[in-house]
Enzyme design. Structure first.
Site, PDB file in Angstrom:
ATOM      1  N   CYS A  21      35.887  40.788  43.536  1.00  0.00           N
ATOM      2  CA  CYS A  21      35.972  41.488  41.207  1.00  0.00           C
ATOM      3  C   CYS A  21      37.834  40.393  41.535  1.00  0.00           C
ATOM      4  O   CYS A  21      37.320  39.612  42.035  1.00  0.00           O
ATOM      5  CB  CYS A  21      36.716  43.385  42.025  1.00  0.00           C
ATOM      6  SG  CYS A  21      38.236  43.574  43.549  1.00  0.00           S
ATOM      7  N   ARG A  27      37.988  47.209  44.278  1.00  0.00           N
ATOM      8  CA  ARG A  27      36.583  47.589  44.217  1.00  0.00           C
ATOM      9  C   ARG A  27      35.614  46.564  45.302  1.00  0.00           C
ATOM     10  O   ARG A  27      34.662  47.125  45.552  1.00  0.00           O
ATOM     11  CB  ARG A  27      35.954  47.259  42.902  1.00  0.00           C
ATOM     12  CG  ARG A  27      36.376  47.729  41.661  1.00  0.00           C
ATOM     13  CD  ARG A  27      35.905  47.135  39.573  1.00  0.00           C
ATOM     14  NE  ARG A  27      36.887  46.234  39.679  1.00  0.00           N
ATOM     15  CZ  ARG A  27      36.494  45.544  38.845  1.00  0.00           C
ATOM     16  NH1 ARG A  27      35.487  45.511  38.026  1.00  0.00           N
ATOM     17  NH2 ARG A  27      37.516  44.427  38.839  1.00  0.00           N
ATOM     18  N   ASP A 133      36.901  48.565  36.661  1.00  0.00           N
ATOM     19  CA  ASP A 133      37.888  48.237  37.313  1.00  0.00           C
ATOM     20  C   ASP A 133      38.834  49.513  37.169  1.00  0.00           C
ATOM     21  O   ASP A 133      39.484  50.112  36.445  1.00  0.00           O
ATOM     22  CB  ASP A 133      38.957  47.490  36.875  1.00  0.00           C
ATOM     23  CG  ASP A 133      39.950  47.019  38.139  1.00  0.00           C
ATOM     24  OD1 ASP A 133      40.895  47.636  38.861  1.00  0.00           O
ATOM     25  OD2 ASP A 133      40.128  45.697  37.683  1.00  0.00           O
TER      26      ASP A 133
END
Length: 167
Positions: A21, A27, A133
């Site tokens: 990420c 994440r 996100d």
């Protein structure tokens, strides 16, 4: 649930997955913790390596975002061991599969390929979408990410079992 088809391992009988990420604090570490646990539960921990990283380096060495950790902990996962690291281009040759969370991450690692794709391409629900996100949002965003990575991790683990010839 039908298990997705994964690229063949570079080393027979072993498999390595990198999750990527932006900062490696929300994440990808959530996906790392969940997928690692699924791999362990399936008896594949000696055969499958799971790591995570971020394309940016500003969080290197830090633990995951407290909201990510709290979401994982509330769901029964151990979020304490994670320390952020930065993605290196060499990872493209070191791992059997690089799974990124969104199209910006995909561009940052050099684009899609046989061994590089969006994580949600393997998600049995909403296949091909992005993992949003949650950093600038509320707790519900972290819970949404956890749901996505749990079901995708289950699908990946089933595919790994088939690929590595394990029941």
């Amino acid at each position: 649930m039908t298990a997705p088809v994964l690229p063949a391992p570079r080393t027979p009988g072993r498999y390595s997955i990198a999750l990527v990420c932006l900062g490696n604090i929300c994440r990808s570490p959530m996906a790392d913790v969940v997928l690692s646990e699924r791999v362990d539960e399936a008896g594949l921990s000696g055969l499958v390596r799971v790591v995570s990283s971020g394309t940016g380096g500003w969080h290197v060495g830090k633990p995951m975002d407290p909201r990510s950790a709290a979401t994982l902990t509330a769901a029964g996962y151990d979020a304490t061991r994670h320390r952020a690291q930065q993605f290196a281009p060499s990872w493209l040759d070191e791992h059997d599969l690089v799974l990124v969370m969104d199209s910006a991450n995909l561009a940052d690692v050099g684009g899609a390929g046989d061994r590089v794709m969006l994580l949600r391409e393997l998600d049995p629900v909403g296949t091909g979408g992005e993992v949003p996100d949650p950093y600038y949002g509320g707790d519900d965003g972290f819970e949404e990410v956890l749901e996505m990575v749990e079901r995708t991790s289950a699908a990946i683990t089933a595919a790994l079992q088939r690929l590595l010839g394990r029941p």
